[in-house]
Design a protein around this motif. Sequence first.
Motif, PDB file in Angstrom:
ATOM      1  N   PRO A   1      40.082  36.373  29.877  1.00 58.74           N
ATOM      2  CA  PRO A   1      39.538  36.705  31.200  1.00 58.74           C
ATOM      3  C   PRO A   1      40.056  38.047  31.697  1.00 58.74           C
ATOM      4  CG  PRO A   1      41.221  34.989  31.360  1.00 58.74           C
ATOM      5  CD  PRO A   1      40.933  35.169  29.902  1.00 58.74           C
ATOM      6  N   ALA A   2      39.217  38.754  32.445  1.00 56.26           N
ATOM      7  CA  ALA A   2      39.626  40.035  33.025  1.00 56.26           C
ATOM      8  C   ALA A   2      40.743  39.808  34.042  1.00 56.26           C
ATOM      9  CB  ALA A   2      38.435  40.710  33.688  1.00 56.26           C
ATOM     10  N   ASP A   3      41.513  40.829  34.299  1.00 59.52           N
ATOM     11  CA  ASP A   3      42.529  40.755  35.347  1.00 59.52           C
ATOM     12  C   ASP A   3      41.862  40.950  36.698  1.00 59.52           C
ATOM     13  OD1 ASP A   3      44.623  40.404  33.549  1.00 59.52           O
ATOM     14  OD2 ASP A   3      44.893  42.573  33.292  1.00 59.52           O
ATOM     15  N   GLY A   4      42.174  40.086  37.644  1.00 60.05           N
ATOM     16  CA  GLY A   4      41.588  40.229  38.971  1.00 60.05           C
ATOM     17  C   GLY A   4      41.862  39.021  39.845  1.00 60.05           C
ATOM     18  N   PRO A   5      41.755  39.175  41.173  1.00 61.74           N
ATOM     19  CA  PRO A   5      42.069  38.098  42.105  1.00 61.74           C
ATOM     20  C   PRO A   5      40.843  37.272  42.525  1.00 61.74           C
ATOM     21  CG  PRO A   5      41.773  40.121  43.326  1.00 61.74           C
ATOM     22  CD  PRO A   5      41.523  40.459  41.876  1.00 61.74           C
ATOM     23  N   TRP A   6      39.693  37.510  41.888  1.00 65.74           N
ATOM     24  CA  TRP A   6      38.431  36.945  42.385  1.00 65.74           C
ATOM     25  C   TRP A   6      38.397  35.422  42.339  1.00 65.74           C
ATOM     26  CZ3 TRP A   6      37.975  40.057  37.728  1.00 65.74           C
ATOM     27  CH2 TRP A   6      37.986  41.426  38.000  1.00 65.74           C
ATOM     28  N   LEU A   7      37.781  34.875  43.369  1.00 65.16           N
ATOM     29  CA  LEU A   7      37.513  33.440  43.436  1.00 65.16           C
ATOM     30  C   LEU A   7      36.035  33.145  43.652  1.00 65.16           C
ATOM     31  CD1 LEU A   7      40.561  32.278  45.570  1.00 65.16           C
ATOM     32  CD2 LEU A   7      39.985  31.411  43.292  1.00 65.16           C
TER      33      LEU A   7
END
Length: 276
Positions: free
Chosen positions: A173-179
Amino acid sequence: TRIADGLSMPIEDLTEAVADPSAYGVDAASLEGWLFPATYTFDPGTPAAEIIQTMVNRTRESLDAAQVPVEDRQRILTIASIIQREARYTEDFYKVSRVIENRMQPDNDQTFGKLEMDSTAQYGYGEMHDGTASTSEEAQFDDNPWNTYVHEGLPVGPISNPGDLAIDAALHPADGPWLYFVTINLATGETLFTQTLAEHEQAVADIRLRRRPVDVVLLAQIGAGVLHDDAAVFQHIAKVRRIERHVGVLLHQQDGGAALAVDAHHDLEDFLGQAR
């Protein structure tokens, strides 16, 4: 054209062939997720079990290449199957994978462990092939083991048959804070990823505002009285887009055999040509 039609094979033969996953060395309740989307060439009269085994073997090749441990394969295929259904562009495959991972984290105070993916609700309710991209209220709240609006964590199993890209995205998975994520352009598939519910709801509201001029044009083109509101217009757009994306299994004659091209968006129902 689905497998049964494309190979002029009785649907009963295929249904019988997939009835027992253990016959192909698959430790799962269903072969959903294990029928790899690719182009296959079969001689006329090839037994159904041989066709299915070829597809399962191709899935194993992908999992082997990705170095997925045997004990983790069903989980990875389940995640990949959701990614396959939810993402359109390469970059988004890895972002959707991150959203799935973030929603399953113990500190998720937004969806509290629930993935809340429309694709899982539609699959579990049998709404996947009704021609719309939106989820009905009945599907969203139906208590079935695939519905991630009702149950925390992953669904009970895969909801489609993922390809190499989705499998790789499930592992990386890509790095990121998305929800959250939402398609902000139905024509191009452009998708916006956000971190909070407030940001997501604002994005949805912006989409509705931008869509209003398009609604008027569509209403004029389709005919007054045919589509009465934004929801109907949205369903019309979604139906057209889904038809374009889910054309599916193509067949042509090649060197005396049958070349079967299986689209990655398809699930077991699509492969066989009948409902689960």
